[in-house]
Design a protein around this motif. Sequence first.
Motif, mmCIF file in Angstrom:
data_model
loop_
_atom_site.group_PDB
_atom_site.id
_atom_site.type_symbol
_atom_site.label_atom_id
_atom_site.label_comp_id
_atom_site.label_asym_id
_atom_site.label_seq_id
_atom_site.Cartn_x
_atom_site.Cartn_y
_atom_site.Cartn_z
ATOM 1 N N LEU A 75 0.817 -1.210 0.000
ATOM 2 C CA LEU A 75 0.000 0.000 0.000
ATOM 3 C C LEU A 75 0.856 1.268 0.000
ATOM 4 C CD1 LEU A 75 -2.968 -0.920 2.346
ATOM 5 C CD2 LEU A 75 -2.676 -1.330 -0.105
ATOM 6 N N CYS A 76 2.131 1.127 0.268
ATOM 7 C CA CYS A 76 3.008 2.295 0.278
ATOM 8 C C CYS A 76 3.686 2.517 -1.073
ATOM 9 C CB CYS A 76 4.071 2.132 1.360
ATOM 10 S SG CYS A 76 5.123 0.690 1.097
ATOM 11 N N ALA A 77 3.280 1.760 -2.109
ATOM 12 C CA ALA A 77 3.984 1.846 -3.387
ATOM 13 C C ALA A 77 3.029 1.997 -4.563
ATOM 14 C CB ALA A 77 4.843 0.591 -3.594
ATOM 15 N N GLY A 78 3.459 2.772 -5.536
ATOM 16 C CA GLY A 78 2.749 2.860 -6.804
ATOM 17 C C GLY A 78 1.432 3.595 -6.746
ATOM 18 N N VAL A 79 0.833 3.747 -7.920
ATOM 19 C CA VAL A 79 -0.449 4.441 -8.054
ATOM 20 C C VAL A 79 -1.556 3.607 -7.412
ATOM 21 C CG1 VAL A 79 -2.067 5.479 -9.690
ATOM 22 C CG2 VAL A 79 0.392 5.575 -10.157
ATOM 23 N N CYS A 80 -1.517 2.288 -7.605
ATOM 24 C CA CYS A 80 -2.531 1.415 -6.992
ATOM 25 C C CYS A 80 -2.449 1.470 -5.473
ATOM 26 C CB CYS A 80 -2.367 -0.023 -7.471
ATOM 27 S SG CYS A 80 -2.866 -0.284 -9.178
ATOM 28 N N GLY A 81 -1.224 1.389 -4.946
ATOM 29 C CA GLY A 81 -1.049 1.456 -3.500
ATOM 30 C C GLY A 81 -1.539 2.776 -2.934
ATOM 31 N N PHE A 98 5.203 10.341 -11.033
ATOM 32 C CA PHE A 98 4.507 9.940 -9.803
ATOM 33 C C PHE A 98 5.517 9.339 -8.825
ATOM 34 C CE2 PHE A 98 1.929 7.300 -7.026
ATOM 35 C CZ PHE A 98 0.802 8.088 -6.817
ATOM 36 N N PRO A 99 5.654 9.915 -7.622
ATOM 37 C CA PRO A 99 6.614 9.380 -6.651
ATOM 38 C C PRO A 99 6.283 7.919 -6.304
ATOM 39 C CG PRO A 99 5.743 11.501 -5.927
ATOM 40 C CD PRO A 99 4.928 11.073 -7.116
ATOM 41 N N GLY A 100 7.275 7.052 -6.412
ATOM 42 C CA GLY A 100 7.067 5.653 -6.058
ATOM 43 C C GLY A 100 6.383 4.824 -7.115
#
Length: 159
Positions: A75-81, A98-100
Amino acid sequence: MDNKHNSQPDYDLLVQQVKALGEEENYWLPVLANTSALLMNALPDLNWAGFYLMNRDSLVLGPFQGNPACIRIPLCAGVCGAAALQNKVQRVDDVHQFPGHIACDSASNAEIVIPIHKNGKLVGVLDLDSPLKNRFTEEDEAGLKKIVAALEEIAEFTD
């Protein structure tokens, strides 16, 4: 590459089609599988359409259309997270800014992710990727939110 598609899809028709997919069988797996196929075929300029589902404290790959994808997303990564963690739509014109961002497919340049709920609980996200920057509009976001609302209404999600 910028957004070059000219006509908006008929999201009201797509909502009707999604609801029809759940009439015969409302178990989440076939409903989401058919919905990802429907979206991939109905929306121009996509290279991935699918779902990630909550599993413990992360998102796990669900039914999709497109190239093989990341299997588990924290949950701390990517657009989905970010969509799951913040519990809000993420519409990103350029994923490379986008960061991450997680580059599951290097051809993806824009992304939209909509959280999915059942009985007040986050159960997953709808994720669409495009090779075109600036692909997803406010109209797409509104239409996709209607599709997710239909899924929330018809799909039976079980633990």
